[in-house]
Scaffold this motif. Structure first.
Motif, PDB file in Angstrom:
ATOM      1  N   GLY A 151      38.293  17.864  60.467  1.00 53.29           N
ATOM      2  CA  GLY A 151      36.922  17.447  60.200  1.00 53.29           C
ATOM      3  C   GLY A 151      36.732  15.947  60.199  1.00 53.29           C
ATOM      4  N   ILE A 155      33.284  13.740  59.514  1.00 58.63           N
ATOM      5  CA  ILE A 155      33.238  12.899  58.308  1.00 58.63           C
ATOM      6  C   ILE A 155      32.877  11.467  58.693  1.00 58.63           C
ATOM      7  N   SER A 158      29.186  11.233  59.365  1.00 58.77           N
ATOM      8  CA  SER A 158      28.413  11.200  58.122  1.00 58.77           C
ATOM      9  C   SER A 158      28.458   9.819  57.491  1.00 58.77           C
ATOM     10  N   SER A 178      39.046  21.676  56.899  1.00 62.38           N
ATOM     11  CA  SER A 178      37.905  20.781  57.082  1.00 62.38           C
ATOM     12  C   SER A 178      36.949  20.871  55.898  1.00 62.38           C
ATOM     13  N   PHE A 182      35.838  17.706  53.768  1.00 66.33           N
ATOM     14  CA  PHE A 182      34.428  17.362  53.557  1.00 66.33           C
ATOM     15  C   PHE A 182      34.166  17.122  52.069  1.00 66.33           C
ATOM     16  N   GLU A 183      34.719  17.995  51.243  1.00 62.85           N
ATOM     17  CA  GLU A 183      34.511  17.862  49.795  1.00 62.85           C
ATOM     18  C   GLU A 183      35.154  16.587  49.260  1.00 62.85           C
ATOM     19  N   VAL A 187      31.025  14.870  51.661  1.00 69.34           N
ATOM     20  CA  VAL A 187      30.167  15.176  52.806  1.00 69.34           C
ATOM     21  C   VAL A 187      29.730  16.635  52.701  1.00 69.34           C
ATOM     22  N   PRO A 189      28.372  19.414  54.870  1.00 73.55           N
ATOM     23  CA  PRO A 189      28.071  19.796  56.256  1.00 73.55           C
ATOM     24  C   PRO A 189      26.929  20.807  56.332  1.00 73.55           C
TER      25      PRO A 189
END
Length: 276
Positions: A151, A155, A158, A178, A182-183, A187, A189
């Motif tokens: 990811g 990222i 973002s 991913s 993200f966490e 981020v 998604p």
């Protein structure tokens, strides 16, 4: 699900070439070693004859020795902590793990724990994609990362100001990893979906599409990327060699995609195209 591990010994210049070739044989994770690299593939996707043919094709150019064994599902974190160094992309992006200290002097910092996913920023393709992203305005954009791996590219999008980011991959572990990354990077998604771009039947309307995969997949999916892009939208591609650039440019031109910029790093190409 068990995996097959192949420990490959080869001359250094050929490690990247063999990794790319084995990626097309559905090997999905690689770890560099002092003598070459380790490659992992799901047992049900493993074809020993195909690997033997591949290595035989290169034995006139380099020394190749390998051993293989069956292993249970592996968490990459332990191996990664032993071998992973942070990455500096043009003094603009700093990619690190959770066990590294933060470096606030960089404009952008990404924290990645890869587990069994591909895309830590070490490979020339990921490095180039991150650098190319920095040069294109992402603010307020709707971004899709195809074959997202860890990811990392979504990222980055973002952090560059994209309003929406979404990711796809064909591997369960990549989806799981991913989401974790993200966490870690705070981020949220729009979605993270499993499946090929052909299977997912996405609605489109993306201002930016990121695809760091391999030559065959890219050539198969470029026509779909074009339909998902907005007019004036940008397509970022990597995962192929400089020798394949003409094929990629020929196909993208047929689909109304014009080159904006491309870079090379150890014969790997990263390219930005625009829908015109």
């Amino acid at each position: 699900m068990d995996y097959i591990l192949i420990n490959v010994h080869c001359d250094p210049p050929f490690a990247d070439i063999l990794i790319a070739e084995m990626g097309q044989l559905e090997f999905d994770s690689f770890v560099e070693t002092e003598v070459g690299f380790e490659a992992y593939v799901a047992e049900e996707k493993f074809s020993h004859p195909a690997v033997q043919v591949l290595f035989n094709n290169y034995r006139k150019q380099t020394r190749i020795w390998y051993e293989l064994k069956k292993i249970p599902r592996v968490n990459w974190n332990e191996e990664w902590e032993k071998n992973y160094d942070p990455i500096n992309v043009d003094d603009k992006v700093y990619v690190r793990a959770t066990f590294h200290d933060a470096q606030p002097q960089y404009p952008y910092e990404i924290v990645i724990n890869p587990k069994m996913s591909f895309g830590t920023g070490h490979h020339e393709t990921t490095h180039q994609m991150l650098a190319l992203q920095y040069d294109i305005d992402h603010k307020g954009k709707n971004v899709l990362d195809v074959g997202s791996g860890t990811g990392i590219l979504a990222i980055m999008a973002s952090k560059l100001g994209a309003t929406k980011v979404a990711a796809t991959d064909i591997d369960d572990w990549c989806i799981e990893n991913s989401l974790e990354n993200f966490e870690i990077n705070t981020v949220a998604p729009d979605f993270v979906k499993k499946g090929t771009i052909h299977e997912l039947n996405l609605d489109g309307g993306y201002d930016i599409i990121l695809a760091n995969i391999n030559t065959n997949v890219l050539l198969d999916e470029i026509p779909v990327y074009e339909t998902l892009l907005t007019e004036g939208g940008y397509l970022f591609l990597s995962g192929f060699y400089e020798s394949d650039l003409s094929k990629v440019l020929e196909l993208t031109a047929e689909h109304g995609l014009s080159e904006v910029k491309h870079t090379t790093r150890k014969n790997w190409v990263g390219i930005v195209l625009q829908k015109v």
